[in-house]
Write a protein that holds these residues in place. Structure first.
Motif, short mmCIF file in Angstrom:
data_model
loop_
_atom_site.label_atom_id
_atom_site.label_comp_id
_atom_site.label_asym_id
_atom_site.label_seq_id
_atom_site.Cartn_x
_atom_site.Cartn_y
_atom_site.Cartn_z
N ASP A 1 11.22 -20.22 7.84
CA ASP A 1 10.42 -19.81 9.14
C ASP A 1 10.00 -18.16 8.78
O ASP A 1 9.89 -17.51 9.73
N SER A 2 10.00 -17.59 7.54
CA SER A 2 9.62 -16.20 7.18
C SER A 2 8.81 -16.37 5.87
O SER A 2 8.96 -17.23 5.10
N ALA A 3 8.04 -15.30 5.52
CA ALA A 3 7.40 -15.20 4.45
C ALA A 3 7.25 -13.71 3.91
O ALA A 3 7.39 -12.73 5.05
N GLU A 4 6.82 -13.53 2.65
CA GLU A 4 6.50 -12.35 2.33
C GLU A 4 5.03 -12.07 2.06
O GLU A 4 4.54 -12.81 1.82
N PHE A 5 4.65 -10.79 2.44
CA PHE A 5 3.40 -10.34 2.54
C PHE A 5 3.08 -9.11 1.95
O PHE A 5 4.06 -8.33 1.89
N THR A 6 1.99 -8.97 1.48
CA THR A 6 1.64 -7.77 0.58
C THR A 6 0.71 -6.77 1.57
O THR A 6 0.38 -7.42 2.56
N PRO A 7 0.86 -5.46 1.15
CA PRO A 7 0.22 -4.61 2.10
C PRO A 7 -1.63 -5.09 1.98
O PRO A 7 -2.09 -5.50 1.19
N ARG A 8 -2.04 -4.70 3.21
CA ARG A 8 -3.43 -5.25 3.44
C ARG A 8 -4.41 -4.05 2.59
O ARG A 8 -4.00 -2.98 2.32
N GLU A 9 -5.31 -4.85 1.76
CA GLU A 9 -6.21 -3.82 1.10
C GLU A 9 -7.09 -3.18 1.98
O GLU A 9 -7.55 -3.77 2.93
N PRO A 10 -7.41 -1.79 1.62
CA PRO A 10 -7.88 -0.87 2.50
C PRO A 10 -9.58 -1.37 2.63
O PRO A 10 -9.92 -1.83 1.26
N VAL A 11 -10.59 -1.14 3.44
CA VAL A 11 -11.91 -1.46 3.32
C VAL A 11 -12.36 -0.42 2.40
O VAL A 11 -12.16 0.61 2.57
N GLU A 12 -13.37 -0.87 1.46
CA GLU A 12 -13.97 0.24 0.62
C GLU A 12 -15.30 0.56 1.58
O GLU A 12 -16.13 -0.13 1.87
N GLY A 13 -15.26 1.87 1.49
CA GLY A 13 -16.21 2.46 2.42
C GLY A 13 -17.53 2.49 1.52
O GLY A 13 -17.53 1.92 0.36
N PRO A 14 -18.63 2.94 2.03
CA PRO A 14 -19.97 3.01 1.31
C PRO A 14 -19.82 3.58 -0.06
O PRO A 14 -19.23 4.79 -0.14
N LYS A 15 -20.32 3.10 -1.05
CA LYS A 15 -20.45 3.51 -2.31
C LYS A 15 -21.66 3.64 -3.06
O LYS A 15 -22.20 2.60 -3.03
N SER A 16 -22.29 4.82 -3.33
CA SER A 16 -23.58 5.02 -3.77
C SER A 16 -23.31 5.51 -5.13
O SER A 16 -22.60 6.32 -5.30
N ALA A 17 -24.54 5.65 -5.78
CA ALA A 17 -24.77 6.29 -7.06
C ALA A 17 -26.03 6.91 -7.11
O ALA A 17 -26.89 6.41 -7.81
N PRO A 18 -26.38 8.03 -6.39
CA PRO A 18 -27.88 8.42 -6.29
C PRO A 18 -28.49 8.67 -7.76
O PRO A 18 -29.51 8.74 -7.58
N GLU A 19 -27.62 9.00 -8.79
CA GLU A 19 -28.07 9.03 -9.99
C GLU A 19 -28.70 7.83 -10.60
O GLU A 19 -29.65 7.86 -11.61
#
Length: 342
Positions: free
Chosen positions: A158-176
């Protein structure tokens, strides 16, 4: 993360009527921990991968399919017909239960009974909900018993191991690489080429939208979201509404008949389709056009303040009963940021 024993979590849930998503956030525990606490007390751990789970769900007959992210919930009534399994992606292509599933995120699964309510609930490694299936009055209870029996796993703790939540990847641009983005965008012949394109150019969806500009992308006001729902409803337009998370995308094809805003929530409350959208979570909205062999694919896409995708809405394809000109005109008329400010 707060440390609560399974007994604590069962006691708290017995005394608290909050939705599991909200209660988990308040307690600072994964939502899956609330369900795992009931293993042996109405919940059974079951096989989680779509290839094993979805055929058993199909046998249940008519059910309600629910997929959510932090800002939007989609609920569809139907049957999980036409299932196609795959190592990296699986799908159902039923007209009502239309889903794309990514098996590596289907980590924890439970068959849950609470009074006369029965559901299958799937969570990722962090314990966040990926997909839920709620049985209805006409669902096959013999198939439900078979699902619990045949898919039960050896570990029934009745219990489980969980990993940390992955953070949201914000906007990723490459103007070049903007010239390459514009050139290759114009050469697309299918919307599925988009993800490959931006990955190769070291960008992500929102990052690409922010820099490419006209004629492919146009910023909209956050007021464009309620306007979109209202105009689809008023015009009887056919759309494809995509709502999902990293492990599952659920799609509604059709219109919006019954709009019922309530506080910050924008709600569609149709007999076999519900949508619950936190309008106050919408931080950016974009009108997007991608070239395809069948003509332009035009979408309205909303993101939250961290850059997470909330939903995508496309016009229903003409061969499915959509009107491409009607959809293009509807999107063109949605408010831009300056219009909203004025």
């Amino acid at each position: 993360m707060t440390d609560h024993s399974p007994a604590d979590l069962r006691r708290i849930q017995a005394e608290d009527t909050a939705r599991p998503f909200d209660l988990a956030a308040r307690l600072d525990v994964p939502e899956a921990a609330l369900v795992a606490a009931h293993v042996g007390h109405g919940a059974t751990r079951i096989q989680s991968l779509p290839g094993q789970l979805i055929p058993a769900v199909q046998a249940l007959g008519e059910v309600m399919a629910l997929t959510r992210n932090r800002s939007c919930v989609i609920e569809k009534v139907g049957t999980y017909n036409d299932f196609h399994d795959g190592e990296h992606a699986s799908m159902t292509t039923d007209p009502e239960i239309d889903m794309r599933m990514f098996p590596r995120h289907w980590v924890h699964a439970f068959a849950v009974e609470k009074g006369d309510r029965r559901s299958v609930q799937v969570f990722d490694a962090a314990g966040d909900a990926i997909h839920k299936v709620h049985l209805r009055e006409g669902s096959d209870l013999a198939a439900w018993e078979a699902l619990k029996r045949d898919l039960a796993v050896a570990d029934q703790s009745d219990s489980a191991e969980f990993t940390p939540r992955e953070p949201v990847e914000g906007p990723k641009s490459a103007p070049e690489r903007l010239d390459a983005l514009r050139r290759e965008w114009a050469e697309m012949t299918d919307t599925h080429q988009f993800n490959i394109l931006i990955r190769r150019l070291k960008m992500n969806r929102l990052g690409a939208y922010r820099i490419i500009g006209a004629p492919w992308v146009r910023p909209l006001s956050v007021d464009a979201v309620p306007a979109l729902l209202e105009r689809v409803n008023a015009q009887g337009a056919g759309v494809m509404m995509f709502v999902g998370n990293q492990g599952c995308i659920e799609i509604h094809s059709g219109g919006f008949q019954t709009l019922q805003p309530m506080g910050p929530w924008l709600n569609v409350m149709d007999p076999r389709f519900n949508l619950h959208l936190r309008g106050d979570h919408v931080a950016e909205v974009w009108a997007v056009e991608k070239p395809t062999k069948r003509g332009p694919a035009i979408s309205v896409e909303a993101f939250d303040a961290e850059g997470a995708l909330i939903f995508q809405c496309f016009g229903l394809r003409p061969e499915k009963g959509g009107d491409a000109d009607q959809w293009a005109a509807l999107v063109t008329d949605l408010p831009a940021p300056a219009e909203a400010a004025a």
